[in-house]
Design an enzyme around this catalytic site. Structure first.
Site, PDB file in Angstrom:
ATOM      1  CD  GLU A  22      -2.545  -1.185   2.447  1.00  0.00           C
ATOM      2  OE1 GLU A  22      -2.756  -0.547   3.233  1.00  0.00           O
ATOM      3  OE2 GLU A  22      -3.875  -1.672   2.283  1.00  0.00           O
ATOM      4  CD  GLU A  30      -3.565  -6.354   3.678  1.00  0.00           C
ATOM      5  OE1 GLU A  30      -4.348  -6.087   4.151  1.00  0.00           O
ATOM      6  OE2 GLU A  30      -2.358  -6.026   3.448  1.00  0.00           O
TER       7      GLU A  30
END
Length: 482
Positions: free
Chosen positions: A122, A267
């Site tokens: 991220e 995720e």
């Protein structure tokens, strides 16, 4: 009859059948994080993954012991390069060295089935304020070049797990999806790189976070029961956030000319503690709903077909940063010691439920608690509890958490015990200015579990967790005189 006795159409159908029905890695994957004070030994985790029929695992680093344990397991592996290494990977020489040490060796010598390298985690997250915007793509390019040079370019693909905040909708509908204007110039070249090299776009989608940050978020929309008010996007109906968020990305990819790039859900999950909406009931509802939602292989309205996803996460991690929220240490479908938190059918076992870790070794059955005769107005209570929580894990304490029903004495005992267990039950870790004592009677009550720590795992390349007795004594001494 010749070399091929059957008709040409027969062989076409035969080969098609082989492609369609040959055994491939499918089903759900799991994120295996290791930000814990006491890790389960990798061999135990790998066996637990196999016992649960989980065939894909996503790592956040390339820990040697973890990868060694995954050797010959058959599990498909995604290794990771942390964000703090992205600038280093800007050097091709450094990238080649990393691939040689963390990919080639394990694939060639240990027979680890590495399929992906996740470059960064991220890195375009809004809260990073652009720190990694300029270093992410060069790192990906160099890792790709290094993989090709190592002869692994066709076996191992590069990706970059991104948070769903890299895209947004101009009209609140998926069809309005595009990459955020302020980072469009960085995301677009990254996606082009993925497309040019046959690599997947990995995205992390979290309905829980939306509910956490927005008290007005429609709760039912986070789940898959079909109870939410439908969202009608030009005739396409959405009844859950996952589909809508996923298809906002699909629209963003299409608008930028990359509609065929594969998507991996890096995720997705729901925490069980640390917030009023984080509990085992909602986690079970979400994760079981997600499993049922993707089990038929129908995909989403804009991207029909099987969904490639990794649950977040496999095991709780008690050393994760709680800056995003106390729930960060409670994402596991299993506890820190490998016990199932709730009933979850992954569709991969005969029992239809999670299988716990086997052969887990615990420390002695004893806990550290506040002395029965200790007075709550003792001036050392507050600093002692603050000290314990600052160095241990008190995220299960608080309003509507698993230990929210404890009284004041129970809260203090929980904090003391967390510190005591994390420090391997050392005698010096249950002092607290004479306020604490060791008991062999389990103080757990109701939904509140007073942890009993597992034996520390040191491993070949593993740094020892917990304080040594000498270091702990020094800390305690300094604390008393400062």
């Amino acid at each position: 009859m010749g070399l091929f006795p059957f008709s040409k159409s027969f062989w076409v159908l035969f080969l098609l059948a082989l492609l369609l029905f040959s055994p491939t890695v499918s089903g759900i994957g799991a994120n295996w994080g290791t930000q814990s004070t006491h890790r389960l030994p990798p061999e135990i985790v790998v066996r637990m993954l196999k016992d649960n029929g989980i065939q894909k695992v996503k790592l956040f680093d390339a820990d040697y012991d973890t990868l060694k344990a995954l050797g010959k397991s058959g599990l498909e592996v995604m290794v990771g390069i942390p964000n703090d290494m992205l600038s280093t990977m800007g050097s091709l020489k450094a990238a080649e060295k990393w691939v040689s040490k963390n990919v080639s060796v394990h694939m060639n010598d240990n027979n680890v089935n590495i399929r992906y390298v996740a470059v960064g985690n991220e890195p375009y997250l809004t809260t990073y304020n652009g720190t990694y915007l300029r270093t992410t793509l060069p790192a990906m390019q160099n890792i790709q070049t290094a993989l090709i040079k190592a002869g692994l370019g066709s076996q191992v693909k590069v990706t970059c797990p991104l948070n769903a905040d890299v895209y947004e909708s101009s009209n609140t509908f998926p069809s309005g999806g595009d990459f955020r204007a302020e980072i469009h110039g960085y995301v677009s070249p990254l996606v082009k790189f993925l497309s040019d090299n046959g690599c997947p776009f990995t995205i992390n989608i979290y309905p829980f976070i939306s509910l956490y940050i927005d008290p007005n978020f429609p709760v039912e929309y986070a789940f898959f029961d079909g109870n939410a008010t439908p969202l009608n996007d030009g005739g396409t109906i959405y009844t859950n956030m996952f589909d809508a968020n996923h298809d906002t990305l699909v629209w963003a990819l299409q608008k930028n000319g990359f509609g065929n790039v594969p998507i991996i859900i890096g995720e997705i999950g729901w925490p069980t503690d640390g917030d009023r909406n984080a509990n085992a009931q909602l986690a079970q509802r979400f994760n079981q709903g997600f499993m049922q939602h993707i089990s038929g292989g129908k995909g989403t309205p804009m991207r029909p077909g099987p969904v490639d996803a990794y649950l977040f996460s496999l095991i709780d991690e008690d050393a994760k940063s709680i800056q995003p929220g106390n729930f960060e240490r409670h994402w596991g479908i299993l506890t820190y010691d490998g016990l199932p938190k709730y009933s979850l059918n992954l569709g991969t076992t005969n029992s239809g439920s999670l299988v716990p870790a086997r052969n887990v070794k615990y420390l002695e059955r004893k806990w550290c608690v506040l002395k029965p005769n200790a007075k709550l107005d003792d001036p050392q209570i507050a600093p002692s509890m603050s000290y314990a929580c600052g160095l241990a894990d008190c995220t299960s304490l608080g309003y509507q958490t698993s230990c929210g029903g404890l009284d004041a004495r129970g809260n203090i005992s929980y904090a003391f015990n967390s510190y005591y267990q994390i420090n391997n039950q050392l005698d010096d870790a249950c002092k607290f200015s004479g306020l604490a004592t060791v008991t062999k009677s389990d103080p757990s009550a109701g939904t509140c579990r007073f942890g009993l720590m597992i034996e520390p795992y040191y491993g070949g390349a593993q740094q020892k967790h917990g304080y040594t007795k000498t270091a702990l004594a020094l800390i305690l001494f300094l604390w008393t005189i400062l």
